[in-house]
Design a protein around this motif. Sequence first.
Motif, PDB file in Angstrom:
ATOM      1  N   ALA B 190      42.769  34.667  23.211  1.00 45.83           N
ATOM      2  CA  ALA B 190      41.892  35.127  24.286  1.00 45.83           C
ATOM      3  C   ALA B 190      42.603  36.231  25.048  1.00 45.83           C
ATOM      4  O   ALA B 190      43.812  36.165  25.272  1.00 45.83           O
ATOM      5  N   ALA B 191      41.857  37.263  25.411  1.00 49.59           N
ATOM      6  CA  ALA B 191      42.433  38.372  26.177  1.00 49.59           C
ATOM      7  C   ALA B 191      41.405  38.817  27.204  1.00 49.59           C
ATOM      8  O   ALA B 191      40.208  38.824  26.925  1.00 49.59           O
ATOM      9  N   GLY B 192      41.883  39.174  28.386  1.00 49.74           N
ATOM     10  CA  GLY B 192      40.939  39.622  29.397  1.00 49.74           C
ATOM     11  C   GLY B 192      41.595  40.301  30.567  1.00 49.74           C
ATOM     12  O   GLY B 192      42.812  40.222  30.757  1.00 49.74           O
ATOM     13  N   LEU B 193      40.758  40.973  31.317  1.00 49.29           N
ATOM     14  CA  LEU B 193      41.195  41.637  32.539  1.00 49.29           C
ATOM     15  C   LEU B 193      40.327  41.103  33.677  1.00 49.29           C
ATOM     16  O   LEU B 193      39.112  40.956  33.530  1.00 49.29           O
ATOM     17  N   SER B 194      40.975  40.812  34.799  1.00 50.20           N
ATOM     18  CA  SER B 194      40.264  40.295  35.958  1.00 50.20           C
ATOM     19  C   SER B 194      40.698  41.072  37.188  1.00 50.20           C
ATOM     20  O   SER B 194      41.877  41.422  37.306  1.00 50.20           O
ATOM     21  N   LEU B 195      39.783  41.310  38.085  1.00 53.06           N
ATOM     22  CA  LEU B 195      40.080  42.177  39.233  1.00 53.06           C
ATOM     23  C   LEU B 195      39.296  41.731  40.458  1.00 53.06           C
ATOM     24  O   LEU B 195      38.126  41.364  40.347  1.00 53.06           O
ATOM     25  N   ILE B 196      39.963  41.739  41.602  1.00 53.48           N
ATOM     26  CA  ILE B 196      39.279  41.507  42.875  1.00 53.48           C
ATOM     27  C   ILE B 196      39.877  42.432  43.934  1.00 53.48           C
ATOM     28  O   ILE B 196      41.097  42.532  44.034  1.00 53.48           O
ATOM     29  N   CYS B 197      39.030  43.118  44.692  1.00 49.44           N
ATOM     30  CA  CYS B 197      39.510  43.963  45.791  1.00 49.44           C
ATOM     31  C   CYS B 197      38.832  43.527  47.084  1.00 49.44           C
ATOM     32  O   CYS B 197      37.604  43.483  47.153  1.00 49.44           O
ATOM     33  N   HIS B 198      39.653  43.225  48.098  1.00 50.39           N
ATOM     34  CA  HIS B 198      39.152  42.912  49.439  1.00 50.39           C
ATOM     35  C   HIS B 198      39.588  44.034  50.380  1.00 50.39           C
ATOM     36  O   HIS B 198      40.738  44.078  50.799  1.00 50.39           O
ATOM     37  N   PRO B 199      38.698  44.974  50.693  1.00 46.02           N
ATOM     38  CA  PRO B 199      39.105  46.069  51.593  1.00 46.02           C
ATOM     39  C   PRO B 199      39.254  45.583  53.037  1.00 46.02           C
ATOM     40  O   PRO B 199      38.700  44.549  53.412  1.00 46.02           O
TER      41      PRO B 199
END
Lengths: 406, 406
Positions: B190-199
């Motif tokens: 399994a491979a993946g990219l995860s992203l979260i931005c809280h300005p």
Amino acid sequence: MSARRPVLGLLAQCRRTPGRLSNPRCRRGLSTIPDAQRATPLFARYLSLTALGLLVASPLFYKMAVDNTLMLDSPTLAERDQLAKLQPVDDASPMRLRMEKFVKEQQREIVRGLEAIDGGKFRIDEWKRREGGDGITCVLQEGNVFEKAGVGVSIVYGKLPKAAILKMRANHRNIVNDKAEIPESLEFFAAGLSLICHPKNPMAPTVHLNYRYFETANPDGSSGTWWFGGGSDLTPNYLFDEDAILFHKSLKDVCDAHNKDFYPKYKKWCDEYFYNKHRMESRGIGGIFFDDLDGDAQDKETLFAFIQDALKSFIPTYTTILNRRKDMPFTEKEKEWQQIRRGRYVEFNLVHDRGTAFGLNTPGPRVESILMSMPLTATWKYMYEPERGSREARLEEVLREPREWV
Amino acid sequence: MSARRPVLGLLAQCRRTPGRLSNPRCRRGLSTIPDAQRATPLFARYLSLTALGLLVASPLFYKMAVDNTLMLDSPTLAERDQLAKLQPVDDASPMRLRMEKFVKEQQREIVRGLEAIDGGKFRIDEWKRREGGDGITCVLQEGNVFEKAGVGVSIVYGKLPKAAILKMRANHRNIVNDKAEIPESLEFFAAGLSLICHPKNPMAPTVHLNYRYFETANPDGSSGTWWFGGGSDLTPNYLFDEDAILFHKSLKDVCDAHNKDFYPKYKKWCDEYFYNKHRMESRGIGGIFFDDLDGDAQDKETLFAFIQDALKSFIPTYTTILNRRKDMPFTEKEKEWQQIRRGRYVEFNLVHDRGTAFGLNTPGPRVESILMSMPLTATWKYMYEPERGSREARLEEVLREPREWV
């Protein structure tokens, strides 16, 4: 339906009696939350602690709350108790009424005690369950001493479906007679008090407490299976051994006065339950935790006496600790550490606490009562690590390896 | 064991090849987290989204991570891929290597893009799984524009136990041949990219994105069942219709270029998944979400192209929105509302998000990678209610009733 009318008439009178369910200290009166939202109050927390099996009951609770209960032919447990409450509640009354009276009295006492130390006033919201039972949620927010303090009482009447009854038999064999057929449903009652205080000063510890009573009704209306559960635990940001010792000693004294086995057993249970397993650390420095305490009629009296003493010991102990800590000087860095620890508290309550999960996953919960346990503010810093040998690091060590304090 | 030695020798060489797994932008090098803690990285999030059944696999992942894999007689999938990576990865390479290369490239692109807008630098932690696979967690905290931004990549090799295989058959009939006996275990990747931005600015929305690829290996080492999953969603505190429209339009354009059915289907799926059901409101204003996208060899190419376009569209869209909002004036009251909304974000992630729950409940998780999604700070105010007709109230209305934005 004719046999039913006199009962309904009496109930209608009860409902009109002013002040019967109202709290003299109430500053807001009944909550304006719609009935559907009120259907599953804070008490869901205690319920789930008494039996995870209740999870399956939640859709039913909801259905009952919005159904018209007057369709039934015999009075419900809630209706019987409404009638019984026309007489004064004393030692001869059913435990349901005694426990309800006790936790409501204690809620007032505790609110008074916390207001005395804070100088601020609790907001008090009363709410009702249409099909029986009610609750009072008291919250003091942004006070002088407390960032947030919540004291909630819930009284719940409902029906356990067959699946929940079957699961409860694991801990309570006598919930239905071994030889009898398992009924499609069983009426139940539950009452409890729950409390969380998050002080402003990072040197002052957060505390949590919960005592509850659960009972089923036999088909003939008499009391069936019953049990008590509860406990109290302390969550400091900075460890003061004398506070930990006082907190545990006070609980041990109460336990020992009733049964020498209680403290060691319930202390261990507490360490096991309030464990943030994904962090491999305890939520705090523990206290006591127990559930499913049942027995014969004599045991019921003994256990109720224990619960009463345990609950009454809270205010003297916690105010002693608060008075030591609430005005201590602290740095910005120490405030930041408190906020990090608040984050861990949120993690435990939302990820691991069975009661919170149960409450939130039940249709139409009174979310604000369930989540009064959340701190006012919390922080998550990526890879925050206390300096080696610091007071923060010492706390972490103790959280990783629970100690014997008395 | 003799047949095995040449493979092991080659692998030993691979392991000694400097820089093979290291990120040229790495400022910290390999994380110092003990191996046992590294065993189950962030990727647990994606795994659970692909199949809840994997839950049962977690003790195995852990065991595998601490076992000595050299006890096996034939090379593992991880070992085969280590060898294959000695050649350049191109369109003829297995999808595992193409997806890994792609998400690692994209992680660098995104980190560069977010640093350009913030002016600050990401902290970059690389970590490895002993039995195969690795991860890179990049976090920018307390920057100029971002309170917290996290971009994580995880590559996982493991084995699915029989119970997990059986559960996966519900969505992927071909995971084992209908007539074949179900094996005791199946290797997976399994491979993946995860992203979260809280300005920081309450006018600027939080964003989340995740794209992942899952594959099982046949007993002969060839690729078995595979699927893609992912999506992206926006969580504003204040609703600017033009941002919501731009965000959805950008996703719709990408979807439409590949399949006209994608956007309506995945937009709906997103509204259903990112739903805080205890609050009866959506987490944000949605976007797209999908899982279990599989098919034949041609579909695999088509879907990979779709995933690539979707991921690449992120930076241009989000930076346009950020540039509109990051320097807008705001009041203390608006900052407070942002913090209340952050609390709801925490509630979704800790109570309802299957991936987070899965990750945290797996033994020895890399908690800091899983919880990089937490905001830096959050608030819970008892009974906080926006004023009727206010901008805050308008957001709540839209969260209760998802809208069509394009």
